[in-house]
Design a protein around this motif. Sequence first.
Motif, short mmCIF file in Angstrom:
data_model
loop_
_atom_site.label_atom_id
_atom_site.label_comp_id
_atom_site.label_asym_id
_atom_site.label_seq_id
_atom_site.Cartn_x
_atom_site.Cartn_y
_atom_site.Cartn_z
N SER A 243 -4.07 15.71 -5.50
CA SER A 243 -3.94 16.54 -6.70
C SER A 243 -2.74 17.44 -6.47
O SER A 243 -2.24 17.53 -5.35
CB SER A 243 -5.20 17.39 -6.94
OG SER A 243 -5.12 18.62 -6.24
N LYS A 244 -2.29 18.09 -7.53
CA LYS A 244 -1.17 19.03 -7.41
C LYS A 244 -1.70 20.47 -7.39
O LYS A 244 -0.91 21.41 -7.53
CB LYS A 244 -0.22 18.84 -8.60
CG LYS A 244 0.58 17.54 -8.54
CD LYS A 244 1.72 17.62 -7.54
CE LYS A 244 2.64 16.41 -7.69
NZ LYS A 244 3.73 16.46 -6.68
N GLN A 245 -3.01 20.65 -7.20
CA GLN A 245 -3.59 21.99 -7.24
C GLN A 245 -3.65 22.65 -5.88
O GLN A 245 -4.08 23.78 -5.74
CB GLN A 245 -4.99 21.93 -7.87
CG GLN A 245 -5.01 21.31 -9.26
CD GLN A 245 -3.95 21.90 -10.17
OE1 GLN A 245 -3.85 23.12 -10.29
NE2 GLN A 245 -3.15 21.05 -10.80
N ILE B 149 -3.61 5.48 9.50
CA ILE B 149 -3.00 5.13 8.22
C ILE B 149 -4.11 5.29 7.18
O ILE B 149 -5.10 4.56 7.19
CB ILE B 149 -2.47 3.68 8.21
CG1 ILE B 149 -1.65 3.38 9.48
CG2 ILE B 149 -1.65 3.44 6.97
CD1 ILE B 149 -1.21 1.92 9.59
N SER B 150 -3.93 6.29 6.31
CA SER B 150 -4.97 6.65 5.34
C SER B 150 -4.72 5.91 4.03
O SER B 150 -3.97 6.37 3.18
CB SER B 150 -4.95 8.17 5.13
OG SER B 150 -6.03 8.57 4.32
N ILE B 151 -5.35 4.76 3.90
CA ILE B 151 -4.86 3.77 2.94
C ILE B 151 -5.36 3.93 1.51
O ILE B 151 -6.45 4.44 1.25
CB ILE B 151 -5.19 2.33 3.41
CG1 ILE B 151 -6.70 2.10 3.51
CG2 ILE B 151 -4.49 2.04 4.72
CD1 ILE B 151 -7.07 0.62 3.73
N PHE C 57 -6.90 20.83 0.93
CA PHE C 57 -6.98 20.27 2.28
C PHE C 57 -7.69 18.93 2.27
O PHE C 57 -8.43 18.61 1.34
CB PHE C 57 -7.78 21.23 3.19
CG PHE C 57 -7.17 22.60 3.30
CD1 PHE C 57 -6.23 22.89 4.28
CD2 PHE C 57 -7.53 23.60 2.40
CE1 PHE C 57 -5.67 24.15 4.38
CE2 PHE C 57 -6.97 24.87 2.49
CZ PHE C 57 -6.04 25.15 3.48
N GLU C 58 -7.44 18.19 3.35
CA GLU C 58 -8.23 16.99 3.60
C GLU C 58 -8.77 17.09 5.02
O GLU C 58 -8.01 17.30 5.97
CB GLU C 58 -7.38 15.74 3.42
CG GLU C 58 -7.00 15.52 1.96
CD GLU C 58 -6.15 14.30 1.73
OE1 GLU C 58 -6.53 13.47 0.89
OE2 GLU C 58 -5.09 14.18 2.37
N ILE C 59 -10.08 16.96 5.14
CA ILE C 59 -10.74 16.97 6.44
C ILE C 59 -11.00 15.52 6.81
O ILE C 59 -11.64 14.79 6.04
CB ILE C 59 -12.08 17.73 6.39
CG1 ILE C 59 -11.92 19.11 5.75
CG2 ILE C 59 -12.70 17.83 7.79
CD1 ILE C 59 -13.24 19.83 5.48
N TYR C 60 -10.48 15.08 7.95
CA TYR C 60 -10.74 13.73 8.43
C TYR C 60 -12.02 13.77 9.25
O TYR C 60 -12.00 14.11 10.44
CB TYR C 60 -9.53 13.21 9.23
CG TYR C 60 -8.32 12.97 8.36
CD1 TYR C 60 -7.46 14.01 8.01
CD2 TYR C 60 -8.03 11.69 7.87
CE1 TYR C 60 -6.35 13.78 7.19
CE2 TYR C 60 -6.92 11.45 7.07
CZ TYR C 60 -6.09 12.50 6.72
OH TYR C 60 -4.99 12.27 5.92
N VAL C 61 -13.12 13.50 8.59
CA VAL C 61 -14.44 13.67 9.21
C VAL C 61 -14.72 12.50 10.14
O VAL C 61 -14.94 11.36 9.70
CB VAL C 61 -15.55 13.79 8.14
CG1 VAL C 61 -16.90 14.02 8.81
CG2 VAL C 61 -15.22 14.92 7.17
N ASN D 94 0.87 -1.17 0.00
CA ASN D 94 0.00 0.00 0.00
C ASN D 94 0.92 1.23 0.00
O ASN D 94 2.12 1.10 0.24
CB ASN D 94 -0.90 -0.02 1.25
CG ASN D 94 -2.20 0.75 1.08
OD1 ASN D 94 -2.19 1.98 1.01
ND2 ASN D 94 -3.32 0.03 1.01
N ASP D 95 0.37 2.41 -0.32
CA ASP D 95 1.16 3.66 -0.25
C ASP D 95 0.34 4.75 0.42
O ASP D 95 -0.02 5.74 -0.18
CB ASP D 95 1.64 4.08 -1.64
CG ASP D 95 0.52 4.56 -2.55
OD1 ASP D 95 -0.64 4.08 -2.41
OD2 ASP D 95 0.76 5.45 -3.39
N PRO D 96 0.04 4.57 1.72
CA PRO D 96 -0.86 5.50 2.40
C PRO D 96 -0.17 6.78 2.88
O PRO D 96 1.04 6.93 2.78
CB PRO D 96 -1.32 4.68 3.61
CG PRO D 96 -0.14 3.84 3.93
CD PRO D 96 0.48 3.48 2.60
#
Length: 367
Positions: free
Chosen positions: A196-198, A119-121, A201-205, A105-107
Amino acid sequence: MALISPSRRLRRTPFSDGVEAAGVKAYTVYNHMLLATMFRSIEEDYHHLKSAVQIWDVACERQIELRGPDAGRLMQMLTPRDLRSMLAGQCFYVPIVDETGGMLNDPVAVKISDERWWISIADSDLLHWVKAIAHSLRLDVLVDEPDISPLAIQGPKADDLMANVFGDAIRDIKFFRYGMFDFQGRTLVIARSGYSKQGGFEIYVEGSDIGMDLWNALMEAGKPYDVWAGCPNLIERIEGGLLSFGNDMTMQNTPHECGLGKFCNTQTAIGCIGRDALLRVAKEGPVKQIRALEIEGLPVGPCDQLWPVMAKGKQVGAVSSAAWSPDFKTNVAIGMVRMTHWDAGTDVDVVTKDGVRAARVHEKFWI
Ligand code: THG
């Protein structure tokens, strides 16, 4: 293409109602869960992602939570990246390898505290491997899949949209770091990261119950910025060289073959299960490696099987992802190429599903 049959095995997400209301046109399955792949068209979605802002239901990036005194030790057993310098508040992209050095995996690893990691898989059943290690070694750690669903805000207007919901402090989060922000009395981890390369953010809901309220609040706050529901975009991620586990690499590949050697510290990652195997491959060096490739001619169809890369009638590699790039006006591709042909500028042929095409090894990815 035919429809996808709904069933309990194919899990919905806390945001699926929003994705459907937004007019999703195609799905894939990722970690046994729905993942949208297209809203308007892949090309329209692409142009919009690069100019505005999108909200992505990436709940399928499931979390494996490690909780307990042995959490850090277990995390280091899983990866050849040295985690000793990693602090709470940081995220690390970490190759996960088996005892042969093969990629499982590459998390993204998220360190909440010394005794709590997420671990965000990517798309493989990593939970089984992690549980088996913890159990068989009698480690003092709980391993499970918590009710945490990432929601990504991606695109050049992501900071402005997020500031409207969470305040200006969101702008200060650094790349691959996170902060804690409140929504409806719940404290959420929000990282500057995403597929993405733009930028964004990522919200861990944490807690499916607030999923749609948060989705709706973000959609409302994004109106001035022309926000759309979106999803990881095939064209943009190839341009950016973002690898897709199961497509661009499998258990048969080492991190070095995947170009992920820079995320390995095999000498110092003491405890990593694949360490001995990787010390051997790192010494020899890989004999094939991931490369950016440019495929000439008209737009190529999606790559749903490996396309052989040929030179003088012999196979020297395989393309695993390809798409027409409107911005670079060529077919952009990711492939694994043998050492004899991996230098930038090398001319090869690619056997696509609509015939043999001239192609060239590109010096680097496009963005
Ligand atoms: N975010 C989160 N979880 C994920 C993904 C994600 N799980 C599934 C999948 N994506 C895992 N794969 C990747 C691949 C690339 C990156 C993140 C996860 C990535 N790479 C950057 C790059 O290559 O430019 C930065 C790496 C770095 O510098 O550390 O972001 O997207 N939560």
